[in-house]
Design a protein around this motif. Structure first.
Motif, PDB file in Angstrom:
ATOM      1  N   VAL A  82       0.853  -1.182   0.000  1.00  0.00           N
ATOM      2  CA  VAL A  82       0.000   0.000   0.000  1.00  0.00           C
ATOM      3  C   VAL A  82       0.894   1.239   0.000  1.00  0.00           C
ATOM      4  CG1 VAL A  82      -0.230  -0.040   2.528  1.00  0.00           C
ATOM      5  CG2 VAL A  82      -1.885   1.229   1.167  1.00  0.00           C
ATOM      6  N   SER A  83       0.552   2.225  -0.813  1.00  0.00           N
ATOM      7  CA  SER A  83       1.354   3.440  -0.938  1.00  0.00           C
ATOM      8  C   SER A  83       0.486   4.669  -0.711  1.00  0.00           C
ATOM      9  CB  SER A  83       2.006   3.516  -2.327  1.00  0.00           C
ATOM     10  OG  SER A  83       1.014   3.561  -3.348  1.00  0.00           O
ATOM     11  N   GLY A  84       1.084   5.687  -0.126  1.00  0.00           N
ATOM     12  CA  GLY A  84       0.391   6.941   0.117  1.00  0.00           C
ATOM     13  C   GLY A  84       1.101   8.074  -0.587  1.00  0.00           C
ATOM     14  N   GLY A  85       0.337   9.025  -1.097  1.00  0.00           N
ATOM     15  CA  GLY A  85       0.906  10.118  -1.858  1.00  0.00           C
ATOM     16  C   GLY A  85       0.858  11.443  -1.125  1.00  0.00           C
ATOM     17  N   SER A  86       1.638  12.393  -1.612  1.00  0.00           N
ATOM     18  CA  SER A  86       1.626  13.738  -1.059  1.00  0.00           C
ATOM     19  C   SER A  86       0.320  14.461  -1.353  1.00  0.00           C
ATOM     20  CB  SER A  86       2.807  14.543  -1.626  1.00  0.00           C
ATOM     21  OG  SER A  86       4.031  13.946  -1.269  1.00  0.00           O
ATOM     22  N   ASP A  87      -0.483  13.903  -2.284  1.00  0.00           N
ATOM     23  CA  ASP A  87      -1.783  14.488  -2.616  1.00  0.00           C
ATOM     24  C   ASP A  87      -2.914  13.820  -1.847  1.00  0.00           C
ATOM     25  OD1 ASP A  87      -1.656  12.040  -3.790  1.00  0.00           O
ATOM     26  OD2 ASP A  87      -2.287  12.689  -5.781  1.00  0.00           O
ATOM     27  N   ALA A  88      -2.587  13.056  -0.803  1.00  0.00           N
ATOM     28  CA  ALA A  88      -3.556  12.382   0.076  1.00  0.00           C
ATOM     29  C   ALA A  88      -4.146  11.120  -0.536  1.00  0.00           C
ATOM     30  CB  ALA A  88      -4.688  13.330   0.498  1.00  0.00           C
ATOM     31  N   SER A  89      -3.711  10.707  -1.713  1.00  0.00           N
ATOM     32  CA  SER A  89      -4.235   9.486  -2.324  1.00  0.00           C
ATOM     33  C   SER A  89      -3.560   8.254  -1.725  1.00  0.00           C
ATOM     34  CB  SER A  89      -4.015   9.516  -3.838  1.00  0.00           C
ATOM     35  OG  SER A  89      -2.628   9.534  -4.144  1.00  0.00           O
ATOM     36  N   ILE A  90      -4.283   7.125  -1.756  1.00  0.00           N
ATOM     37  CA  ILE A  90      -3.773   5.839  -1.280  1.00  0.00           C
ATOM     38  C   ILE A  90      -4.057   4.796  -2.358  1.00  0.00           C
ATOM     39  CG2 ILE A  90      -3.971   4.027   0.465  1.00  0.00           C
ATOM     40  CD1 ILE A  90      -4.817   6.131   2.466  1.00  0.00           C
ATOM     41  N   LYS A  91      -3.050   3.976  -2.669  1.00  0.00           N
ATOM     42  CA  LYS A  91      -3.225   2.938  -3.686  1.00  0.00           C
ATOM     43  C   LYS A  91      -2.688   1.612  -3.164  1.00  0.00           C
ATOM     44  CE  LYS A  91      -2.983   6.299  -7.428  1.00  0.00           C
ATOM     45  NZ  LYS A  91      -2.215   6.864  -8.554  1.00  0.00           N
ATOM     46  N   LEU A  92      -3.332   0.537  -3.619  1.00  0.00           N
ATOM     47  CA  LEU A  92      -2.940  -0.807  -3.227  1.00  0.00           C
ATOM     48  C   LEU A  92      -2.448  -1.567  -4.450  1.00  0.00           C
ATOM     49  CD1 LEU A  92      -5.676   0.007  -1.401  1.00  0.00           C
ATOM     50  CD2 LEU A  92      -5.077  -2.158  -0.336  1.00  0.00           C
ATOM     51  N   TRP A  93      -1.361  -2.329  -4.260  1.00  0.00           N
ATOM     52  CA  TRP A  93      -0.727  -3.051  -5.356  1.00  0.00           C
ATOM     53  C   TRP A  93      -0.575  -4.519  -4.966  1.00  0.00           C
ATOM     54  CZ3 TRP A  93       0.558   0.682  -9.098  1.00  0.00           C
ATOM     55  CH2 TRP A  93       0.631   1.997  -8.629  1.00  0.00           C
ATOM     56  N   ASN A  94      -0.888  -5.406  -5.893  1.00  0.00           N
ATOM     57  CA  ASN A  94      -0.722  -6.841  -5.674  1.00  0.00           C
ATOM     58  C   ASN A  94       0.604  -7.277  -6.297  1.00  0.00           C
ATOM     59  OD1 ASN A  94      -0.865  -9.586  -5.409  1.00  0.00           O
ATOM     60  ND2 ASN A  94      -2.812  -9.836  -6.485  1.00  0.00           N
ATOM     61  N   LEU A  95       1.583  -7.589  -5.458  1.00  0.00           N
ATOM     62  CA  LEU A  95       2.913  -7.951  -5.958  1.00  0.00           C
ATOM     63  C   LEU A  95       2.940  -9.332  -6.591  1.00  0.00           C
ATOM     64  CD1 LEU A  95       5.171  -6.559  -3.092  1.00  0.00           C
ATOM     65  CD2 LEU A  95       4.468  -5.443  -5.216  1.00  0.00           C
TER      66      LEU A  95
END
Length: 478
Positions: A82-95
């Motif tokens: 899971v990653s968080g951005g400086s623009d307040a967005s959050i994204k999930l990635w399946n490795l």
């Protein structure tokens, strides 16, 4: 490597020794893995030295175009990042999307938190997964809130407002309680209970904002916190007053953080004890709880004996860089992957990752290739153009078979086992993998170098013949 295999086959090296020798070697051979890309779906053009490089498609792919400020990897099988951005967005990635790790692959988000009334308003400062179940993760932001999310649906489960900017948080990996320790702009450490949904306790004593928090992996009620006042305090949240010690960089004997009570019933420690001469913005424990590692704006990393609080005097030299007024993530290699006393520290050194010996501090390798020092992005409108110093904001470890690493397991298997992932302010998530023997192909301009391949076959056959002649020789006792 052939010598190591021969010793393993003849019994000179046991399975545990063999695994530790192999993983130690792999830990020192990390290389950039540019074949893995993270595409968050945002479009624009990368700008280098004022010129838009629109011809290079890869330069226009970002995980978070505004910059990646935080990363977290679930600890069970290392599947969800899971990653968080400086623009307040959050994204999930399946490795696990990458079927064959030998082939280039571009990851796409499997879930995302879009801008809404329930999402964060400002940049993400820290992310972590629920300690016993990867079905939930926690995020904190400069908008003064801590939020609990469902991983499967990327849906908000709970939100807590703390009334101050939140720089970091930590949740114990071993505790039966569900207390989240939050470091905020306020000098008191806030403990949020996920069960009751309230802030149940404040730990007072620091003289400024809290930039680092870390729970002990051995004792469920012991917490370490670091502040802008240069102090690192050790707390036992069950006790009245909670404070049980302070780390002192002048103490190499463990005199002031021994948790002993004086005649007045108070903990014995030097009132002016400081771990660093500048703000402390990074803390971690070794996974067996034996050592605490701290880092501060004085460009020093210090290693402490967790049992006594003594400064082990490990010297990491003048190469350490640490200037961001934010929490910095670092980690140590899992105990058991290397020989005792040979654990490694991975430190995000602004624009590179340093791999250091934890106990004597010498730098083993530098992981470079993190992109341009100054990154720019030009969007569809002039207002979206930006330029930022490209530093590493967060790093996570994906051990063999899971995010926490497995003792005695040889790294470098399939599905990107043993990889390190780093978040960058240029909007990229980059991967680093150990270099396996035999992955470099000896080629010339006309194709495969057959002469070199034949030489390798000849050497292997000679070694195999020697081994068979030794093991197949009959011995007669008279």
């Amino acid at each position: 490597m052939n010598q190591l295999l021969l010793e393993r086959a003849t019994g000179a090296a046991g399975p545990n020794v063999f695994a530790r020798l192999q993983t130690t070697r792999l830990l020192t051979t990390f290389q950039p893995a540019p074949q893995y890309r993270f595409d968050g779906g945002e479009r624009g053009v990368a700008v280098h030295d004022g010129d838009a490089s629109s011809a290079d498609t890869a330069s226009s792919i970002w995980a978070h175009q505004a910059g990646v400020s935080a990363l977290a990897l679930e600890r069970f099988d290392g599947r969800i990042l899971v990653s968080g951005g400086s623009d307040a967005s959050i994204k999930l990635w399946n490795l696990e999307q990458c079927g064959n790790p030998s082939n280039p692959y571009t990851f796409k988000p499997v879930g995302a938190v879009r801008a809404s009334a329930q999402s964060h308003k400002f940049g993400i400062t820290h992310l972590s997964f629920y300690p016993f179940d990867s079905a939930a993760f926690i995020s904190t932001s400069y908008d003064q809130t801590l939020k609990l999310w469902s991983t499967d649906e990327a849906r908000l489960s709970a939100s807590f407002s703390l009334g101050s900017k939140i720089y970091t948080h930590a949740i114990s990996p071993v505790a039966s309680h569900l207390l989240v320790a939050c470091g905020t702009q306020h000098p008191a450490v806030r403990l949020v209970d996920l069960r009751s949904g309230s802030s149940i306790q404040s730990l007072t004593g620091h003289g400024g904002a809290i930039l680092a928090t870390a729970w002990s992996p051995r004792h469920e009620h012991v917490l370490a916190t670091g502040s802008v006042d240069g102090t690192v305090r050790i707390w036992d949240i069950r006790r009245a007053g909670a404070l049980i010690g302070m780390l002192d960089h002048e103490d190499s004997l463990g005199l002031y953080c021994n948790g002993l009570l004086g005649e007045d019933g108070k903990v014995r420690m030097r009132a002016s004890a400081k771990a660093h001469t500048a703000p402390v913005n990074s803390l971690t424990w070794t996974d067996d709880g034996s050592y605490i590692v701290s880092a501060g704006h004085d460009n020093r990393i210090r290693v402490w004996d967790a049992a006594t609080g003594r400064n082990t005097l490990a010297s990491f030299g003048p190469s350490i860089r640490n200037s961001q007024l934010a929490s910095v993530t670092m980690f140590t290699s899992p105990v058991g992957l290397t020989h005792p006393g040979r654990e490694l520290l991975f430190w995000p050194n602004e624009t590179e990752i340093l791999v250091c010996d934890l106990h004597d501090g010498h730098i083993i390798t530098r992981l470079r290739g993190t992109g341009a020092a100054v990154a720019g992005v030009r969007g569809s409108s002039k207002k979206s153009e930006r330029s930022v110093k490209n530093r590493i904001s967060s790093i996570v470890w994906r051990g063999a078979g899971g995010g926490g690493g497995s003792s005695g397991v040889v790294m470098g298997g399939t599905n990107m086992s043993g990889a390190v992932f780093s978040a960058h302010m240029d909007g990229q998530i980059r991967a680093w993998t150990p270099q396996l023997e035999g992955t470099d192909e000896d080629t010339d301009d006309e194709g495969t170098n057959l002469e070199g391949a034949e030489e390798k076959v000849r050497k292997r056959k000679a070694l195999n013949d020697v081994y068979k002649s030794l093991m197949g020789q009959k011995i007669t006792f008279t």
